[in-house]
Design a protein around this motif. Structure first.
Motif, short mmCIF file in Angstrom:
data_model
loop_
_atom_site.label_atom_id
_atom_site.label_comp_id
_atom_site.label_asym_id
_atom_site.label_seq_id
_atom_site.Cartn_x
_atom_site.Cartn_y
_atom_site.Cartn_z
N LEU A 102 0.84 -1.19 0.00
CA LEU A 102 0.00 0.00 0.00
C LEU A 102 0.88 1.24 0.00
N ARG A 103 0.62 2.14 -0.94
CA ARG A 103 1.42 3.36 -1.05
C ARG A 103 0.54 4.59 -0.83
N THR A 104 1.07 5.57 -0.14
CA THR A 104 0.38 6.85 -0.02
C THR A 104 0.59 7.66 -1.29
N LEU A 105 -0.12 8.75 -1.39
CA LEU A 105 0.17 9.73 -2.42
C LEU A 105 1.42 10.50 -2.01
N PRO A 106 2.21 11.00 -2.97
CA PRO A 106 3.39 11.80 -2.61
C PRO A 106 2.98 13.04 -1.82
N SER A 107 3.85 13.47 -0.94
CA SER A 107 3.58 14.64 -0.12
C SER A 107 3.58 15.90 -0.99
N LEU A 108 3.02 16.96 -0.44
CA LEU A 108 3.17 18.25 -1.08
C LEU A 108 4.64 18.65 -1.04
N PRO A 109 5.11 19.40 -2.02
CA PRO A 109 6.55 19.72 -2.09
C PRO A 109 6.99 20.69 -0.99
N LEU A 110 8.23 20.51 -0.59
CA LEU A 110 8.88 21.41 0.37
C LEU A 110 10.07 22.04 -0.36
N ASN A 111 10.00 23.34 -0.58
CA ASN A 111 11.03 24.04 -1.35
C ASN A 111 12.15 24.51 -0.42
N LEU A 112 13.32 23.94 -0.58
CA LEU A 112 14.47 24.23 0.26
C LEU A 112 15.44 25.15 -0.48
N ARG A 113 15.81 26.25 0.17
CA ARG A 113 16.76 27.19 -0.44
C ARG A 113 17.98 27.33 0.47
N VAL A 114 19.14 27.00 -0.08
CA VAL A 114 20.40 27.08 0.66
C VAL A 114 21.14 28.33 0.20
N ASP A 115 21.50 29.19 1.15
CA ASP A 115 22.12 30.48 0.85
C ASP A 115 23.60 30.45 1.23
N ARG A 116 24.45 30.87 0.32
CA ARG A 116 25.88 30.86 0.59
C ARG A 116 26.39 32.20 1.13
N GLY A 117 25.50 33.18 1.25
CA GLY A 117 25.93 34.52 1.65
C GLY A 117 26.05 34.68 3.16
N TRP A 118 26.08 35.95 3.60
CA TRP A 118 26.22 36.29 5.01
C TRP A 118 24.89 36.66 5.65
N VAL A 119 23.92 37.08 4.83
CA VAL A 119 22.60 37.49 5.34
C VAL A 119 21.52 36.84 4.49
N LEU A 120 20.49 36.33 5.13
CA LEU A 120 19.34 35.78 4.39
C LEU A 120 18.05 36.21 5.06
N LEU A 121 17.00 36.29 4.27
CA LEU A 121 15.68 36.67 4.78
C LEU A 121 14.81 35.43 4.83
N GLN A 122 14.39 35.05 6.04
CA GLN A 122 13.51 33.91 6.19
C GLN A 122 12.06 34.38 6.09
N THR A 123 11.31 33.76 5.18
CA THR A 123 9.92 34.12 4.92
C THR A 123 9.03 32.91 5.22
N PRO A 124 7.71 33.08 5.34
CA PRO A 124 6.83 31.94 5.63
C PRO A 124 6.94 30.85 4.57
N ALA A 125 6.82 29.59 5.01
CA ALA A 125 6.93 28.46 4.10
C ALA A 125 5.74 28.36 3.17
N THR A 126 4.59 28.89 3.59
CA THR A 126 3.38 28.84 2.78
C THR A 126 2.84 30.26 2.57
N PRO A 127 2.05 30.47 1.52
CA PRO A 127 1.49 31.81 1.30
C PRO A 127 0.63 32.26 2.48
N ALA A 128 0.67 33.55 2.74
CA ALA A 128 -0.17 34.13 3.78
C ALA A 128 -1.57 34.40 3.22
#
Length: 298
Positions: A102-128
């Motif tokens: 028995l298999r589930t349906l695939p999960s909704l995607p999780l978009n991962l962003r890796v930043d190589r800089g010194w400063v990053l802005l963290q925003t909500p994972a889902t639309p407001a």
């Protein structure tokens, strides 16, 4: 001979059934981050978790995917920039009855962003959603004490202070846009300053503006015609449902309906005119009108 023929058919059917592709369970797997955030600095650690909300048993096996390709990891130590991407998972388990797996349906995607800089802005994972509170965080690599943090939307400065947080209350559609931040901090006796990569922040209406469209092709006399009122409810909650209303030439056509499709069974010349639809959610006291659609009967 006829009995043998039926027996052979039964055997072939059974043999084919042994190799049937397992069907999906009517549930979605759920992928979450148990450590870290979807926006992280390179070199930080992450841990992802896959679960089946409707079934917490330990007999599930999990598969992981990045950009559609299967991978073998559910966690990262000192994550690298090239591991940015869209992650999802799927669960499966053995069963005693067909189809045995028995298999589930695939999960909704999780978009991962890796930043190589010194400063990053963290925003909500889902639309407001309109009226939500949105919290933006301006992170500095290695978390030094910020001397000053400035937030910007598009090309305009919003505010400058020492806090790494920007809190937007009761957001509206116009609060959506491209945000970024600039931070300064002391390292030793030196003053450092850097800015984040611009990051989109999305704000959705509680109920999308409907779009009325003709589902049928060319409208010919006597044909069945379907008008579809396309919208989406972006708020989740028990008892929430959309009511649909249809008008022709500013006159109501029928009482409210739970169907987003209005059907004209046998279209005639008198059915030609200007049509609109209205979508309404009573509990939220929200209603939206669609575009006007001109129906011509050939």
């Amino acid at each position: 001979m006829e009995l043998i023929h039926y027996c052979l058919i039964a055997l072939v059917t059974l043999a084919n059934a042994q190799f049937e592709e397992p069907t999906a369970a009517p549930v979605l797997a759920n992928i979450t981050l148990s450590k870290g955030d979807i926006q992280v600095f390179s070199g930080e650690d992450l841990m992802t978790t896959c679960s089946v909300p409707e079934d917490r048993s330990s007999s599930w096996r999990y598969k992981w995917f990045r950009d559609g390709a299967e991978i073998g990891l559910d966690g990262f130590r000192e994550i690298r920039i090239e591991l940015s991407g869209e992650y999802s998972c799927q669960a499966e388990k053995d069963t005693e009855k067909r189809p045995f797996v028995l298999r589930t349906l695939p999960s909704l995607p999780l978009n991962l962003r890796v930043d190589r800089g010194w400063v990053l802005l963290q925003t909500p994972a889902t639309p407001a959603i309109i009226d939500d509170t949105v919290i933006l965080m301006c992170r500095i690599r290695n978390n030094p004490v910020a001397r000053e943090v400035c937030f910007y939307k598009d090309a305009s400065e919003i505010q400058c202070h020492k806090s790494k947080l920007l809190i937007l209350t009761n957001v509206m559609l116009e609060d959506g846009g491209i945000y970024w931040c600039r931070a300064s901090w002391m390292q030793g006796n030196e003053l450092h300053s850097a800015q984040s990569v611009p990051t989109p922040v999305t704000v959705l209406d509680k109920l999308n503006t409907p779009q009325l469209a003709i589902v049928s092709g060319q409208i010919v006399l006597g044909q069945e015609v379907h008008l579809r009122c396309n919208t989406q409810l972006n708020v989740k909650g028990e008892g929430l449902h959309i009511e649909y209303y249809y008008m022709k030439n500013n006159s109501w056509l029928a009482p409210s309906s739970s169907s987003n499709t209005y059907t004209i069974r046998n279209v005639q010349h008198q059915d030609a005119g200007t049509y609109t639809c209205k979508a309404k959610v009573r509990i939220l006291d929200v209603e939206r009108w669609s575009n006007s659609l001109e129906l011509k009967v050939h």
